[in-house]
Design a protein around this motif. Structure first.
Motif, PDB file in Angstrom:
ATOM      1  N   ILE A   4       0.871  -1.178   0.000  1.00  0.00           N
ATOM      2  CA  ILE A   4       0.000   0.000   0.000  1.00  0.00           C
ATOM      3  C   ILE A   4       0.903   1.221   0.000  1.00  0.00           C
ATOM      4  O   ILE A   4       1.813   1.319   0.816  1.00  0.00           O
ATOM      5  N   GLU A   5       0.654   2.124  -0.926  1.00  0.00           N
ATOM      6  CA  GLU A   5       1.304   3.434  -0.907  1.00  0.00           C
ATOM      7  C   GLU A   5       0.205   4.459  -0.695  1.00  0.00           C
ATOM      8  O   GLU A   5      -0.746   4.517  -1.476  1.00  0.00           O
ATOM      9  N   ALA A   6       0.321   5.213   0.357  1.00  0.00           N
ATOM     10  CA  ALA A   6      -0.679   6.216   0.691  1.00  0.00           C
ATOM     11  C   ALA A   6      -0.007   7.578   0.778  1.00  0.00           C
ATOM     12  O   ALA A   6       0.985   7.738   1.488  1.00  0.00           O
ATOM     13  N   VAL A   7      -0.540   8.539   0.039  1.00  0.00           N
ATOM     14  CA  VAL A   7      -0.062   9.916   0.094  1.00  0.00           C
ATOM     15  C   VAL A   7      -1.088  10.667   0.937  1.00  0.00           C
ATOM     16  O   VAL A   7      -2.256  10.769   0.561  1.00  0.00           O
ATOM     17  N   ILE A   8      -0.646  11.141   2.100  1.00  0.00           N
ATOM     18  CA  ILE A   8      -1.568  11.766   3.049  1.00  0.00           C
ATOM     19  C   ILE A   8      -1.020  13.110   3.524  1.00  0.00           C
ATOM     20  O   ILE A   8       0.149  13.430   3.319  1.00  0.00           O
ATOM     21  N   LYS A   9      -1.885  13.851   4.208  1.00  0.00           N
ATOM     22  CA  LYS A   9      -1.439  15.096   4.841  1.00  0.00           C
ATOM     23  C   LYS A   9      -0.562  14.748   6.047  1.00  0.00           C
ATOM     24  O   LYS A   9      -0.833  13.780   6.759  1.00  0.00           O
ATOM     25  N   PRO A  10       0.478  15.539   6.288  1.00  0.00           N
ATOM     26  CA  PRO A  10       1.331  15.274   7.455  1.00  0.00           C
ATOM     27  C   PRO A  10       0.554  15.254   8.768  1.00  0.00           C
ATOM     28  O   PRO A  10       0.867  14.480   9.677  1.00  0.00           O
ATOM     29  N   SER A  11      -0.491  16.029   8.866  1.00  0.00           N
ATOM     30  CA  SER A  11      -1.271  16.089  10.105  1.00  0.00           C
ATOM     31  C   SER A  11      -2.040  14.792  10.370  1.00  0.00           C
ATOM     32  O   SER A  11      -2.482  14.556  11.497  1.00  0.00           O
ATOM     33  N   SER A  12      -2.191  13.938   9.356  1.00  0.00           N
ATOM     34  CA  SER A  12      -2.910  12.673   9.520  1.00  0.00           C
ATOM     35  C   SER A  12      -2.010  11.517   9.935  1.00  0.00           C
ATOM     36  O   SER A  12      -2.492  10.439  10.282  1.00  0.00           O
ATOM     37  N   LEU A  13      -0.710  11.720   9.910  1.00  0.00           N
ATOM     38  CA  LEU A  13       0.237  10.627  10.104  1.00  0.00           C
ATOM     39  C   LEU A  13       0.057   9.899  11.438  1.00  0.00           C
ATOM     40  O   LEU A  13      -0.005   8.675  11.481  1.00  0.00           O
ATOM     41  N   ASP A  14      -0.047  10.616  12.525  1.00  0.00           N
ATOM     42  CA  ASP A  14      -0.167   9.969  13.840  1.00  0.00           C
ATOM     43  C   ASP A  14      -1.440   9.135  13.945  1.00  0.00           C
ATOM     44  O   ASP A  14      -1.427   8.029  14.487  1.00  0.00           O
ATOM     45  N   ASP A  15      -2.555   9.655  13.411  1.00  0.00           N
ATOM     46  CA  ASP A  15      -3.815   8.911  13.463  1.00  0.00           C
ATOM     47  C   ASP A  15      -3.742   7.647  12.615  1.00  0.00           C
ATOM     48  O   ASP A  15      -4.234   6.593  13.022  1.00  0.00           O
ATOM     49  N   VAL A  16      -3.125   7.741  11.440  1.00  0.00           N
ATOM     50  CA  VAL A  16      -2.982   6.566  10.579  1.00  0.00           C
ATOM     51  C   VAL A  16      -2.119   5.519  11.272  1.00  0.00           C
ATOM     52  O   VAL A  16      -2.471   4.335  11.319  1.00  0.00           O
ATOM     53  N   LYS A  17      -1.000   5.952  11.831  1.00  0.00           N
ATOM     54  CA  LYS A  17      -0.109   5.011  12.523  1.00  0.00           C
ATOM     55  C   LYS A  17      -0.833   4.327  13.678  1.00  0.00           C
ATOM     56  O   LYS A  17      -0.718   3.115  13.873  1.00  0.00           O
ATOM     57  N   LYS A  18      -1.599   5.075  14.452  1.00  0.00           N
ATOM     58  CA  LYS A  18      -2.339   4.521  15.583  1.00  0.00           C
ATOM     59  C   LYS A  18      -3.333   3.466  15.110  1.00  0.00           C
ATOM     60  O   LYS A  18      -3.428   2.377  15.678  1.00  0.00           O
ATOM     61  N   ARG A  19      -4.074   3.768  14.037  1.00  0.00           N
ATOM     62  CA  ARG A  19      -5.083   2.829  13.526  1.00  0.00           C
ATOM     63  C   ARG A  19      -4.430   1.556  13.000  1.00  0.00           C
ATOM     64  O   ARG A  19      -4.929   0.457  13.218  1.00  0.00           O
ATOM     65  N   LEU A  20      -3.295   1.680  12.300  1.00  0.00           N
ATOM     66  CA  LEU A  20      -2.604   0.498  11.784  1.00  0.00           C
ATOM     67  C   LEU A  20      -2.062  -0.353  12.929  1.00  0.00           C
ATOM     68  O   LEU A  20      -2.143  -1.578  12.902  1.00  0.00           O
ATOM     69  N   GLY A  89      -5.538  13.172   0.047  1.00  0.00           N
ATOM     70  CA  GLY A  89      -4.527  12.253  -0.454  1.00  0.00           C
ATOM     71  C   GLY A  89      -5.084  11.159  -1.338  1.00  0.00           C
ATOM     72  O   GLY A  89      -6.236  11.168  -1.733  1.00  0.00           O
ATOM     73  N   LYS A  90      -4.231  10.204  -1.624  1.00  0.00           N
ATOM     74  CA  LYS A  90      -4.579   9.060  -2.458  1.00  0.00           C
ATOM     75  C   LYS A  90      -3.929   7.821  -1.889  1.00  0.00           C
ATOM     76  O   LYS A  90      -2.938   7.876  -1.180  1.00  0.00           O
ATOM     77  N   LEU A  91      -4.502   6.662  -2.262  1.00  0.00           N
ATOM     78  CA  LEU A  91      -3.993   5.390  -1.807  1.00  0.00           C
ATOM     79  C   LEU A  91      -3.863   4.473  -3.025  1.00  0.00           C
ATOM     80  O   LEU A  91      -4.770   4.390  -3.844  1.00  0.00           O
ATOM     81  N   PHE A  92      -2.718   3.811  -3.147  1.00  0.00           N
ATOM     82  CA  PHE A  92      -2.445   2.915  -4.263  1.00  0.00           C
ATOM     83  C   PHE A  92      -2.102   1.538  -3.701  1.00  0.00           C
ATOM     84  O   PHE A  92      -1.426   1.442  -2.679  1.00  0.00           O
ATOM     85  N   VAL A  93      -2.540   0.491  -4.371  1.00  0.00           N
ATOM     86  CA  VAL A  93      -2.287  -0.879  -3.918  1.00  0.00           C
ATOM     87  C   VAL A  93      -1.748  -1.683  -5.085  1.00  0.00           C
ATOM     88  O   VAL A  93      -2.276  -1.603  -6.193  1.00  0.00           O
TER      89      VAL A  93
END
Length: 112
Positions: A4-20, A89-93
């Motif tokens: 998975i390649e995800a291009v996201i806003k820097p402000s979303s990084l902590d929330d994404v990491k927590k969810r994963l 952002g966008k997400l690619f798989v």
């Protein structure tokens, strides 16, 4: 296995990491990058400063997951990164044919 390649806003990084992490997906590579898309032609605030949106700061996440974890990982990333605003952002798989853990020689699902 999938990448998975995800291009996201820097402000979303902590929330994404927590969810994963909550899903048990513990490996992720994050790269600081800049990009642009449909949001051209407006300004955005980043760390308190107004910026021209020629290139906007983004984070590129690269996450290798087992096939059975793919849909849950996609839901976690999109759920955590979605604000409803332009530039979320966008997400690619794409499929992975082989993964090797260099330290141990483990391969494929064992290496994830």
């Amino acid at each position: 296995m999938h990448m998975i390649e995800a291009v996201i806003k820097p402000s979303s990084l902590d929330d994404v990491k927590k969810r994963l992490t909550e899903l048990g997906i513990l490996g992720c590579t994050a790269l600081e990058c800049k990009g642009f898309g449909k949001q051209k032609g407006h300004t955005e605030r980043y760390r308190g400063a107004r910026m021209d949106v020629g290139f906007v700061p983004k984070v590129l996440l690269k996450i290798a997951v087992k096939s059975e974890d793919l849909s849950r990982a996609i839901e976690a990333i999109t759920g955590a990164a979605r604000t409803g605003n332009v530039g979320d952002g966008k997400l690619f798989v794409y499929e992975l044919s082989k993964v090797v853990r260099i330290r141990t020689g483990e391969a494929n699902n064992d290496a994830l």
